[in-house]
Design an enzyme around this catalytic site. Structure first.
Site, mmCIF file in Angstrom:
data_model
loop_
_atom_site.group_PDB
_atom_site.id
_atom_site.type_symbol
_atom_site.label_atom_id
_atom_site.label_comp_id
_atom_site.label_asym_id
_atom_site.label_seq_id
_atom_site.Cartn_x
_atom_site.Cartn_y
_atom_site.Cartn_z
ATOM 1 N N GLY A 25 21.783 27.744 -9.741
ATOM 2 C CA GLY A 25 22.639 27.482 -8.594
ATOM 3 C C GLY A 25 23.905 26.722 -8.940
ATOM 4 O O GLY A 25 24.269 26.584 -10.096
ATOM 5 N N HIS A 75 28.432 32.729 -13.257
ATOM 6 C CA HIS A 75 27.253 33.304 -12.588
ATOM 7 C C HIS A 75 27.647 34.588 -11.844
ATOM 8 O O HIS A 75 26.910 35.579 -11.853
ATOM 9 C CB HIS A 75 26.696 32.341 -11.536
ATOM 10 C CG HIS A 75 26.242 31.014 -12.073
ATOM 11 N ND1 HIS A 75 26.854 29.839 -11.734
ATOM 12 C CD2 HIS A 75 25.214 30.685 -12.884
ATOM 13 C CE1 HIS A 75 26.217 28.828 -12.318
ATOM 14 N NE2 HIS A 75 25.229 29.311 -13.026
ATOM 15 N N GLN A 116 12.141 22.490 -17.561
ATOM 16 C CA GLN A 116 13.085 22.546 -18.683
ATOM 17 C C GLN A 116 13.963 21.307 -18.793
ATOM 18 O O GLN A 116 14.881 21.273 -19.601
ATOM 19 C CB GLN A 116 13.941 23.813 -18.603
ATOM 20 C CG GLN A 116 14.956 23.831 -17.488
ATOM 21 C CD GLN A 116 15.516 25.227 -17.280
ATOM 22 O OE1 GLN A 116 14.821 26.164 -16.903
ATOM 23 N NE2 GLN A 116 16.808 25.378 -17.527
ATOM 24 N N GLY A 149 23.867 35.103 -19.405
ATOM 25 C CA GLY A 149 25.178 34.862 -19.996
ATOM 26 C C GLY A 149 25.090 34.553 -21.480
ATOM 27 O O GLY A 149 24.185 33.842 -21.923
ATOM 28 N N LYS A 197 27.080 32.641 -22.724
ATOM 29 C CA LYS A 197 27.456 31.223 -22.746
ATOM 30 C C LYS A 197 26.308 30.361 -23.290
ATOM 31 O O LYS A 197 26.519 29.441 -24.059
ATOM 32 C CB LYS A 197 27.819 30.820 -21.309
ATOM 33 C CG LYS A 197 27.626 29.381 -20.928
ATOM 34 C CD LYS A 197 28.735 28.525 -21.450
ATOM 35 C CE LYS A 197 28.669 27.094 -20.960
ATOM 36 N NZ LYS A 197 27.374 26.552 -20.714
ATOM 37 N N SER A 207 28.202 24.645 -14.685
ATOM 38 C CA SER A 207 27.974 23.824 -13.481
ATOM 39 C C SER A 207 28.199 22.350 -13.801
ATOM 40 O O SER A 207 28.569 21.565 -12.933
ATOM 41 C CB SER A 207 26.545 24.012 -12.970
ATOM 42 O OG SER A 207 26.291 25.375 -12.735
#
Ligand code: AMP
Length: 290
Positions: free
Chosen positions: A34, A40, A64, A151, A153, A190
Site C-alpha cells: 500500500g 506500484h 517481514q 518490481g 526495484k 513508499s
C-alpha cells in the site's frame, strides 16, 4: 472504468478468481503493502494490459518486519490507494487484516529460499525474506493460477519470489517490471516520504553510484572489486548517506561476480544505503561489453 471492489476475505478471492478462470479468463495479481505510488501503479497497468481480471493486494505483512523496524509507522492510506488502483484499472483490492491472513497467530509453516535469502538484504534484515516468501506463497495459494507482477526495484525479492514459485511448482508466472523513477533518477519508494529536504537530494547518490559503475564497466573495467569500489566511493562522498552494501552480482543467483568479468555477460549492480531515517535500495542491469 469499472468501480474497484474492496475485498477483505480469502474466501471471496477464491470465489472471484475461480469465476474468472471458469470462463477462461486470466487473473493478474499485484501484491503491495500500500501507500501506492507510480511504481506500484506501473505493475497494475502491466497487469491490466495482460490479464482479464486484476486483483491488487494491500497487506503490511508483520512477518517481514523485525521488531526494531517500522511496522507500526509504515505509511497507510486506504482511501487514496483505492482511488489510485481504480484509475490504474484494478478490479479488486484484497486488503485482509492480520487476523484473516494469520488466524492462528504466527504460522508454524514458513517458506525460506536458501542461499538467495542469506545475502545482501538478508544480512541486514535477518528473517525478512522468509516473511516475504511465506506471505507471497500464501497470496499465490489464495489467488490460484495467475500472472503475478513484481518490481525490479526490489531485485532480490523478485529473485526470491521467482525461485520460490519455481521450486514449489506454484502455478503462477512471476513477471518482473522495470523500476519507476522520479525525473531526477531517484527510485520511487513508499519510504521516500520519510526523507527530509537535504536527504532527498543526498538520496540521488544511489542512482549516481549505479551510473558511475555502469560507465566503468562500459569503459572496459574488468575487475569486479574495482566496479564495486566506484559505487562505494560515490556514496562515501555523500555525508548524509551511510552505505549498507554495494555489489556486482550474477542476476539469478546473486552471487558476487568474479574477476575478470566475462565479455557479453549480463550482471546486476545492487546498492543500499541509509539516508536519514529510511534505508533506500536501488539496482541496475549492466552488460560487460564484448
Ligand atoms: P511494496 O509495497 O514496497 O511492498 O512494493 C510492492 C511492489 O511494488 C513490489 O513488487 C515492488 O518491487 C514494487 N515497486 C516498489 N517500488 C517500485 C518502483 N519504483 N518501480 C517499480 N516497482 C516498484
Amino acid at each position: 472504468m469499472t468501480q474497484i471492489r474492496l475485498v477483505r476475505t480469502k474466501a471471496e478471492i477464491h470465489e472471484l478468481h475461480d469465476g474468472v478462470r471458469n470462463w477462461g479468463g486470466l487473473v493478474g495479481l499485484v501484491p503491495t503493502m500500500g501507500y501506492l505510488h507510480a511504481g506500484h501503479l506501473s505493475l497494475m497497468t502491466a497487469a491490466r494490459s495482460r490479464c482479464d481480471h486484476v486483483t491488487a493486494t494491500l497487506f503490511v505483512n508483520p512477518l517481514q518486519f523485525a521488531p526494531t523496524e517500522d511496522l507500526a509507522s509504515y505509511p497507510r492510506d486506504l482511501d487514496r490507494d483505492l482511488g489510485l488502483a481504480e484509475q490504474a484499472g484494478v478490479d479488486v483490492m484484497f486488503a485482509p487484516d492480520v487476523e484473516e491472513m494469520y488466524p492462528d497467530g504466527s504460522p508454524l509453516t514458513t517458506v525460506s529460499v536458501a542461499q538467495l535469502d542469506a545475502r545482501w538484504e538478508g544480512v541486514s534484515r535477518p528473517g525478512h525474506f522468509a516473511g516475504v516468501a511465506t506471505v507471497v506463497a500464501k497470496l499465490f495459494s489464495i489467488a490460484g493460477p495467475c500472472l503475478a507482477f513484481f518490481g525490479e526495484k526490489d531485485y532480490q525479492q523478485l529473485q526470491v519470489v521467482r525461485r520460490m514459485a519455481a521450486d514449489l511448482d506454484l502455478r503462477v508466472e512471476v513477471v518482473g517490471c522495470p523500476t519507476v523513477r522520479e525525473p531526477d533518477g531517484l527510485a520511487l519508494s513508499s519510504r521516500n516520504v520519510y526523507l527530509e529536504r537535504d536527504e532527498r537530494r543526498a538520496a540521488l547518490c544511489l542512482r549516481r553510484a549505479l551510473d558511475t559503475a555502469i560507465a566503468a564497466v562500459e569503459r572496459g573495467e574488468r575487475r569486479a572489486e574495482a566496479v564495486t569500489a566506484t559505487m562505494v566511493a560515490v556514496v562515501g562522498a555523500e555525508p548524509l548517506a551511510e552505505l549498507d552494501y554495494a555489489a556486482l552480482v550474477d542476476p539469478a543467483t546473486l552471487e558476487p561476480a568474479t574477476t575478470p568479468l566475462q565479455p557479453g555477460r549480463e550482471l546486476r549492480l545492487l546498492i543500499t544505503a541509509r539516508v536519514g531515517r529510511p534505508r533506500l535500495l536501488d539496482n541496475a542491469a549492466v552488460t560487460v561489453p564484448v
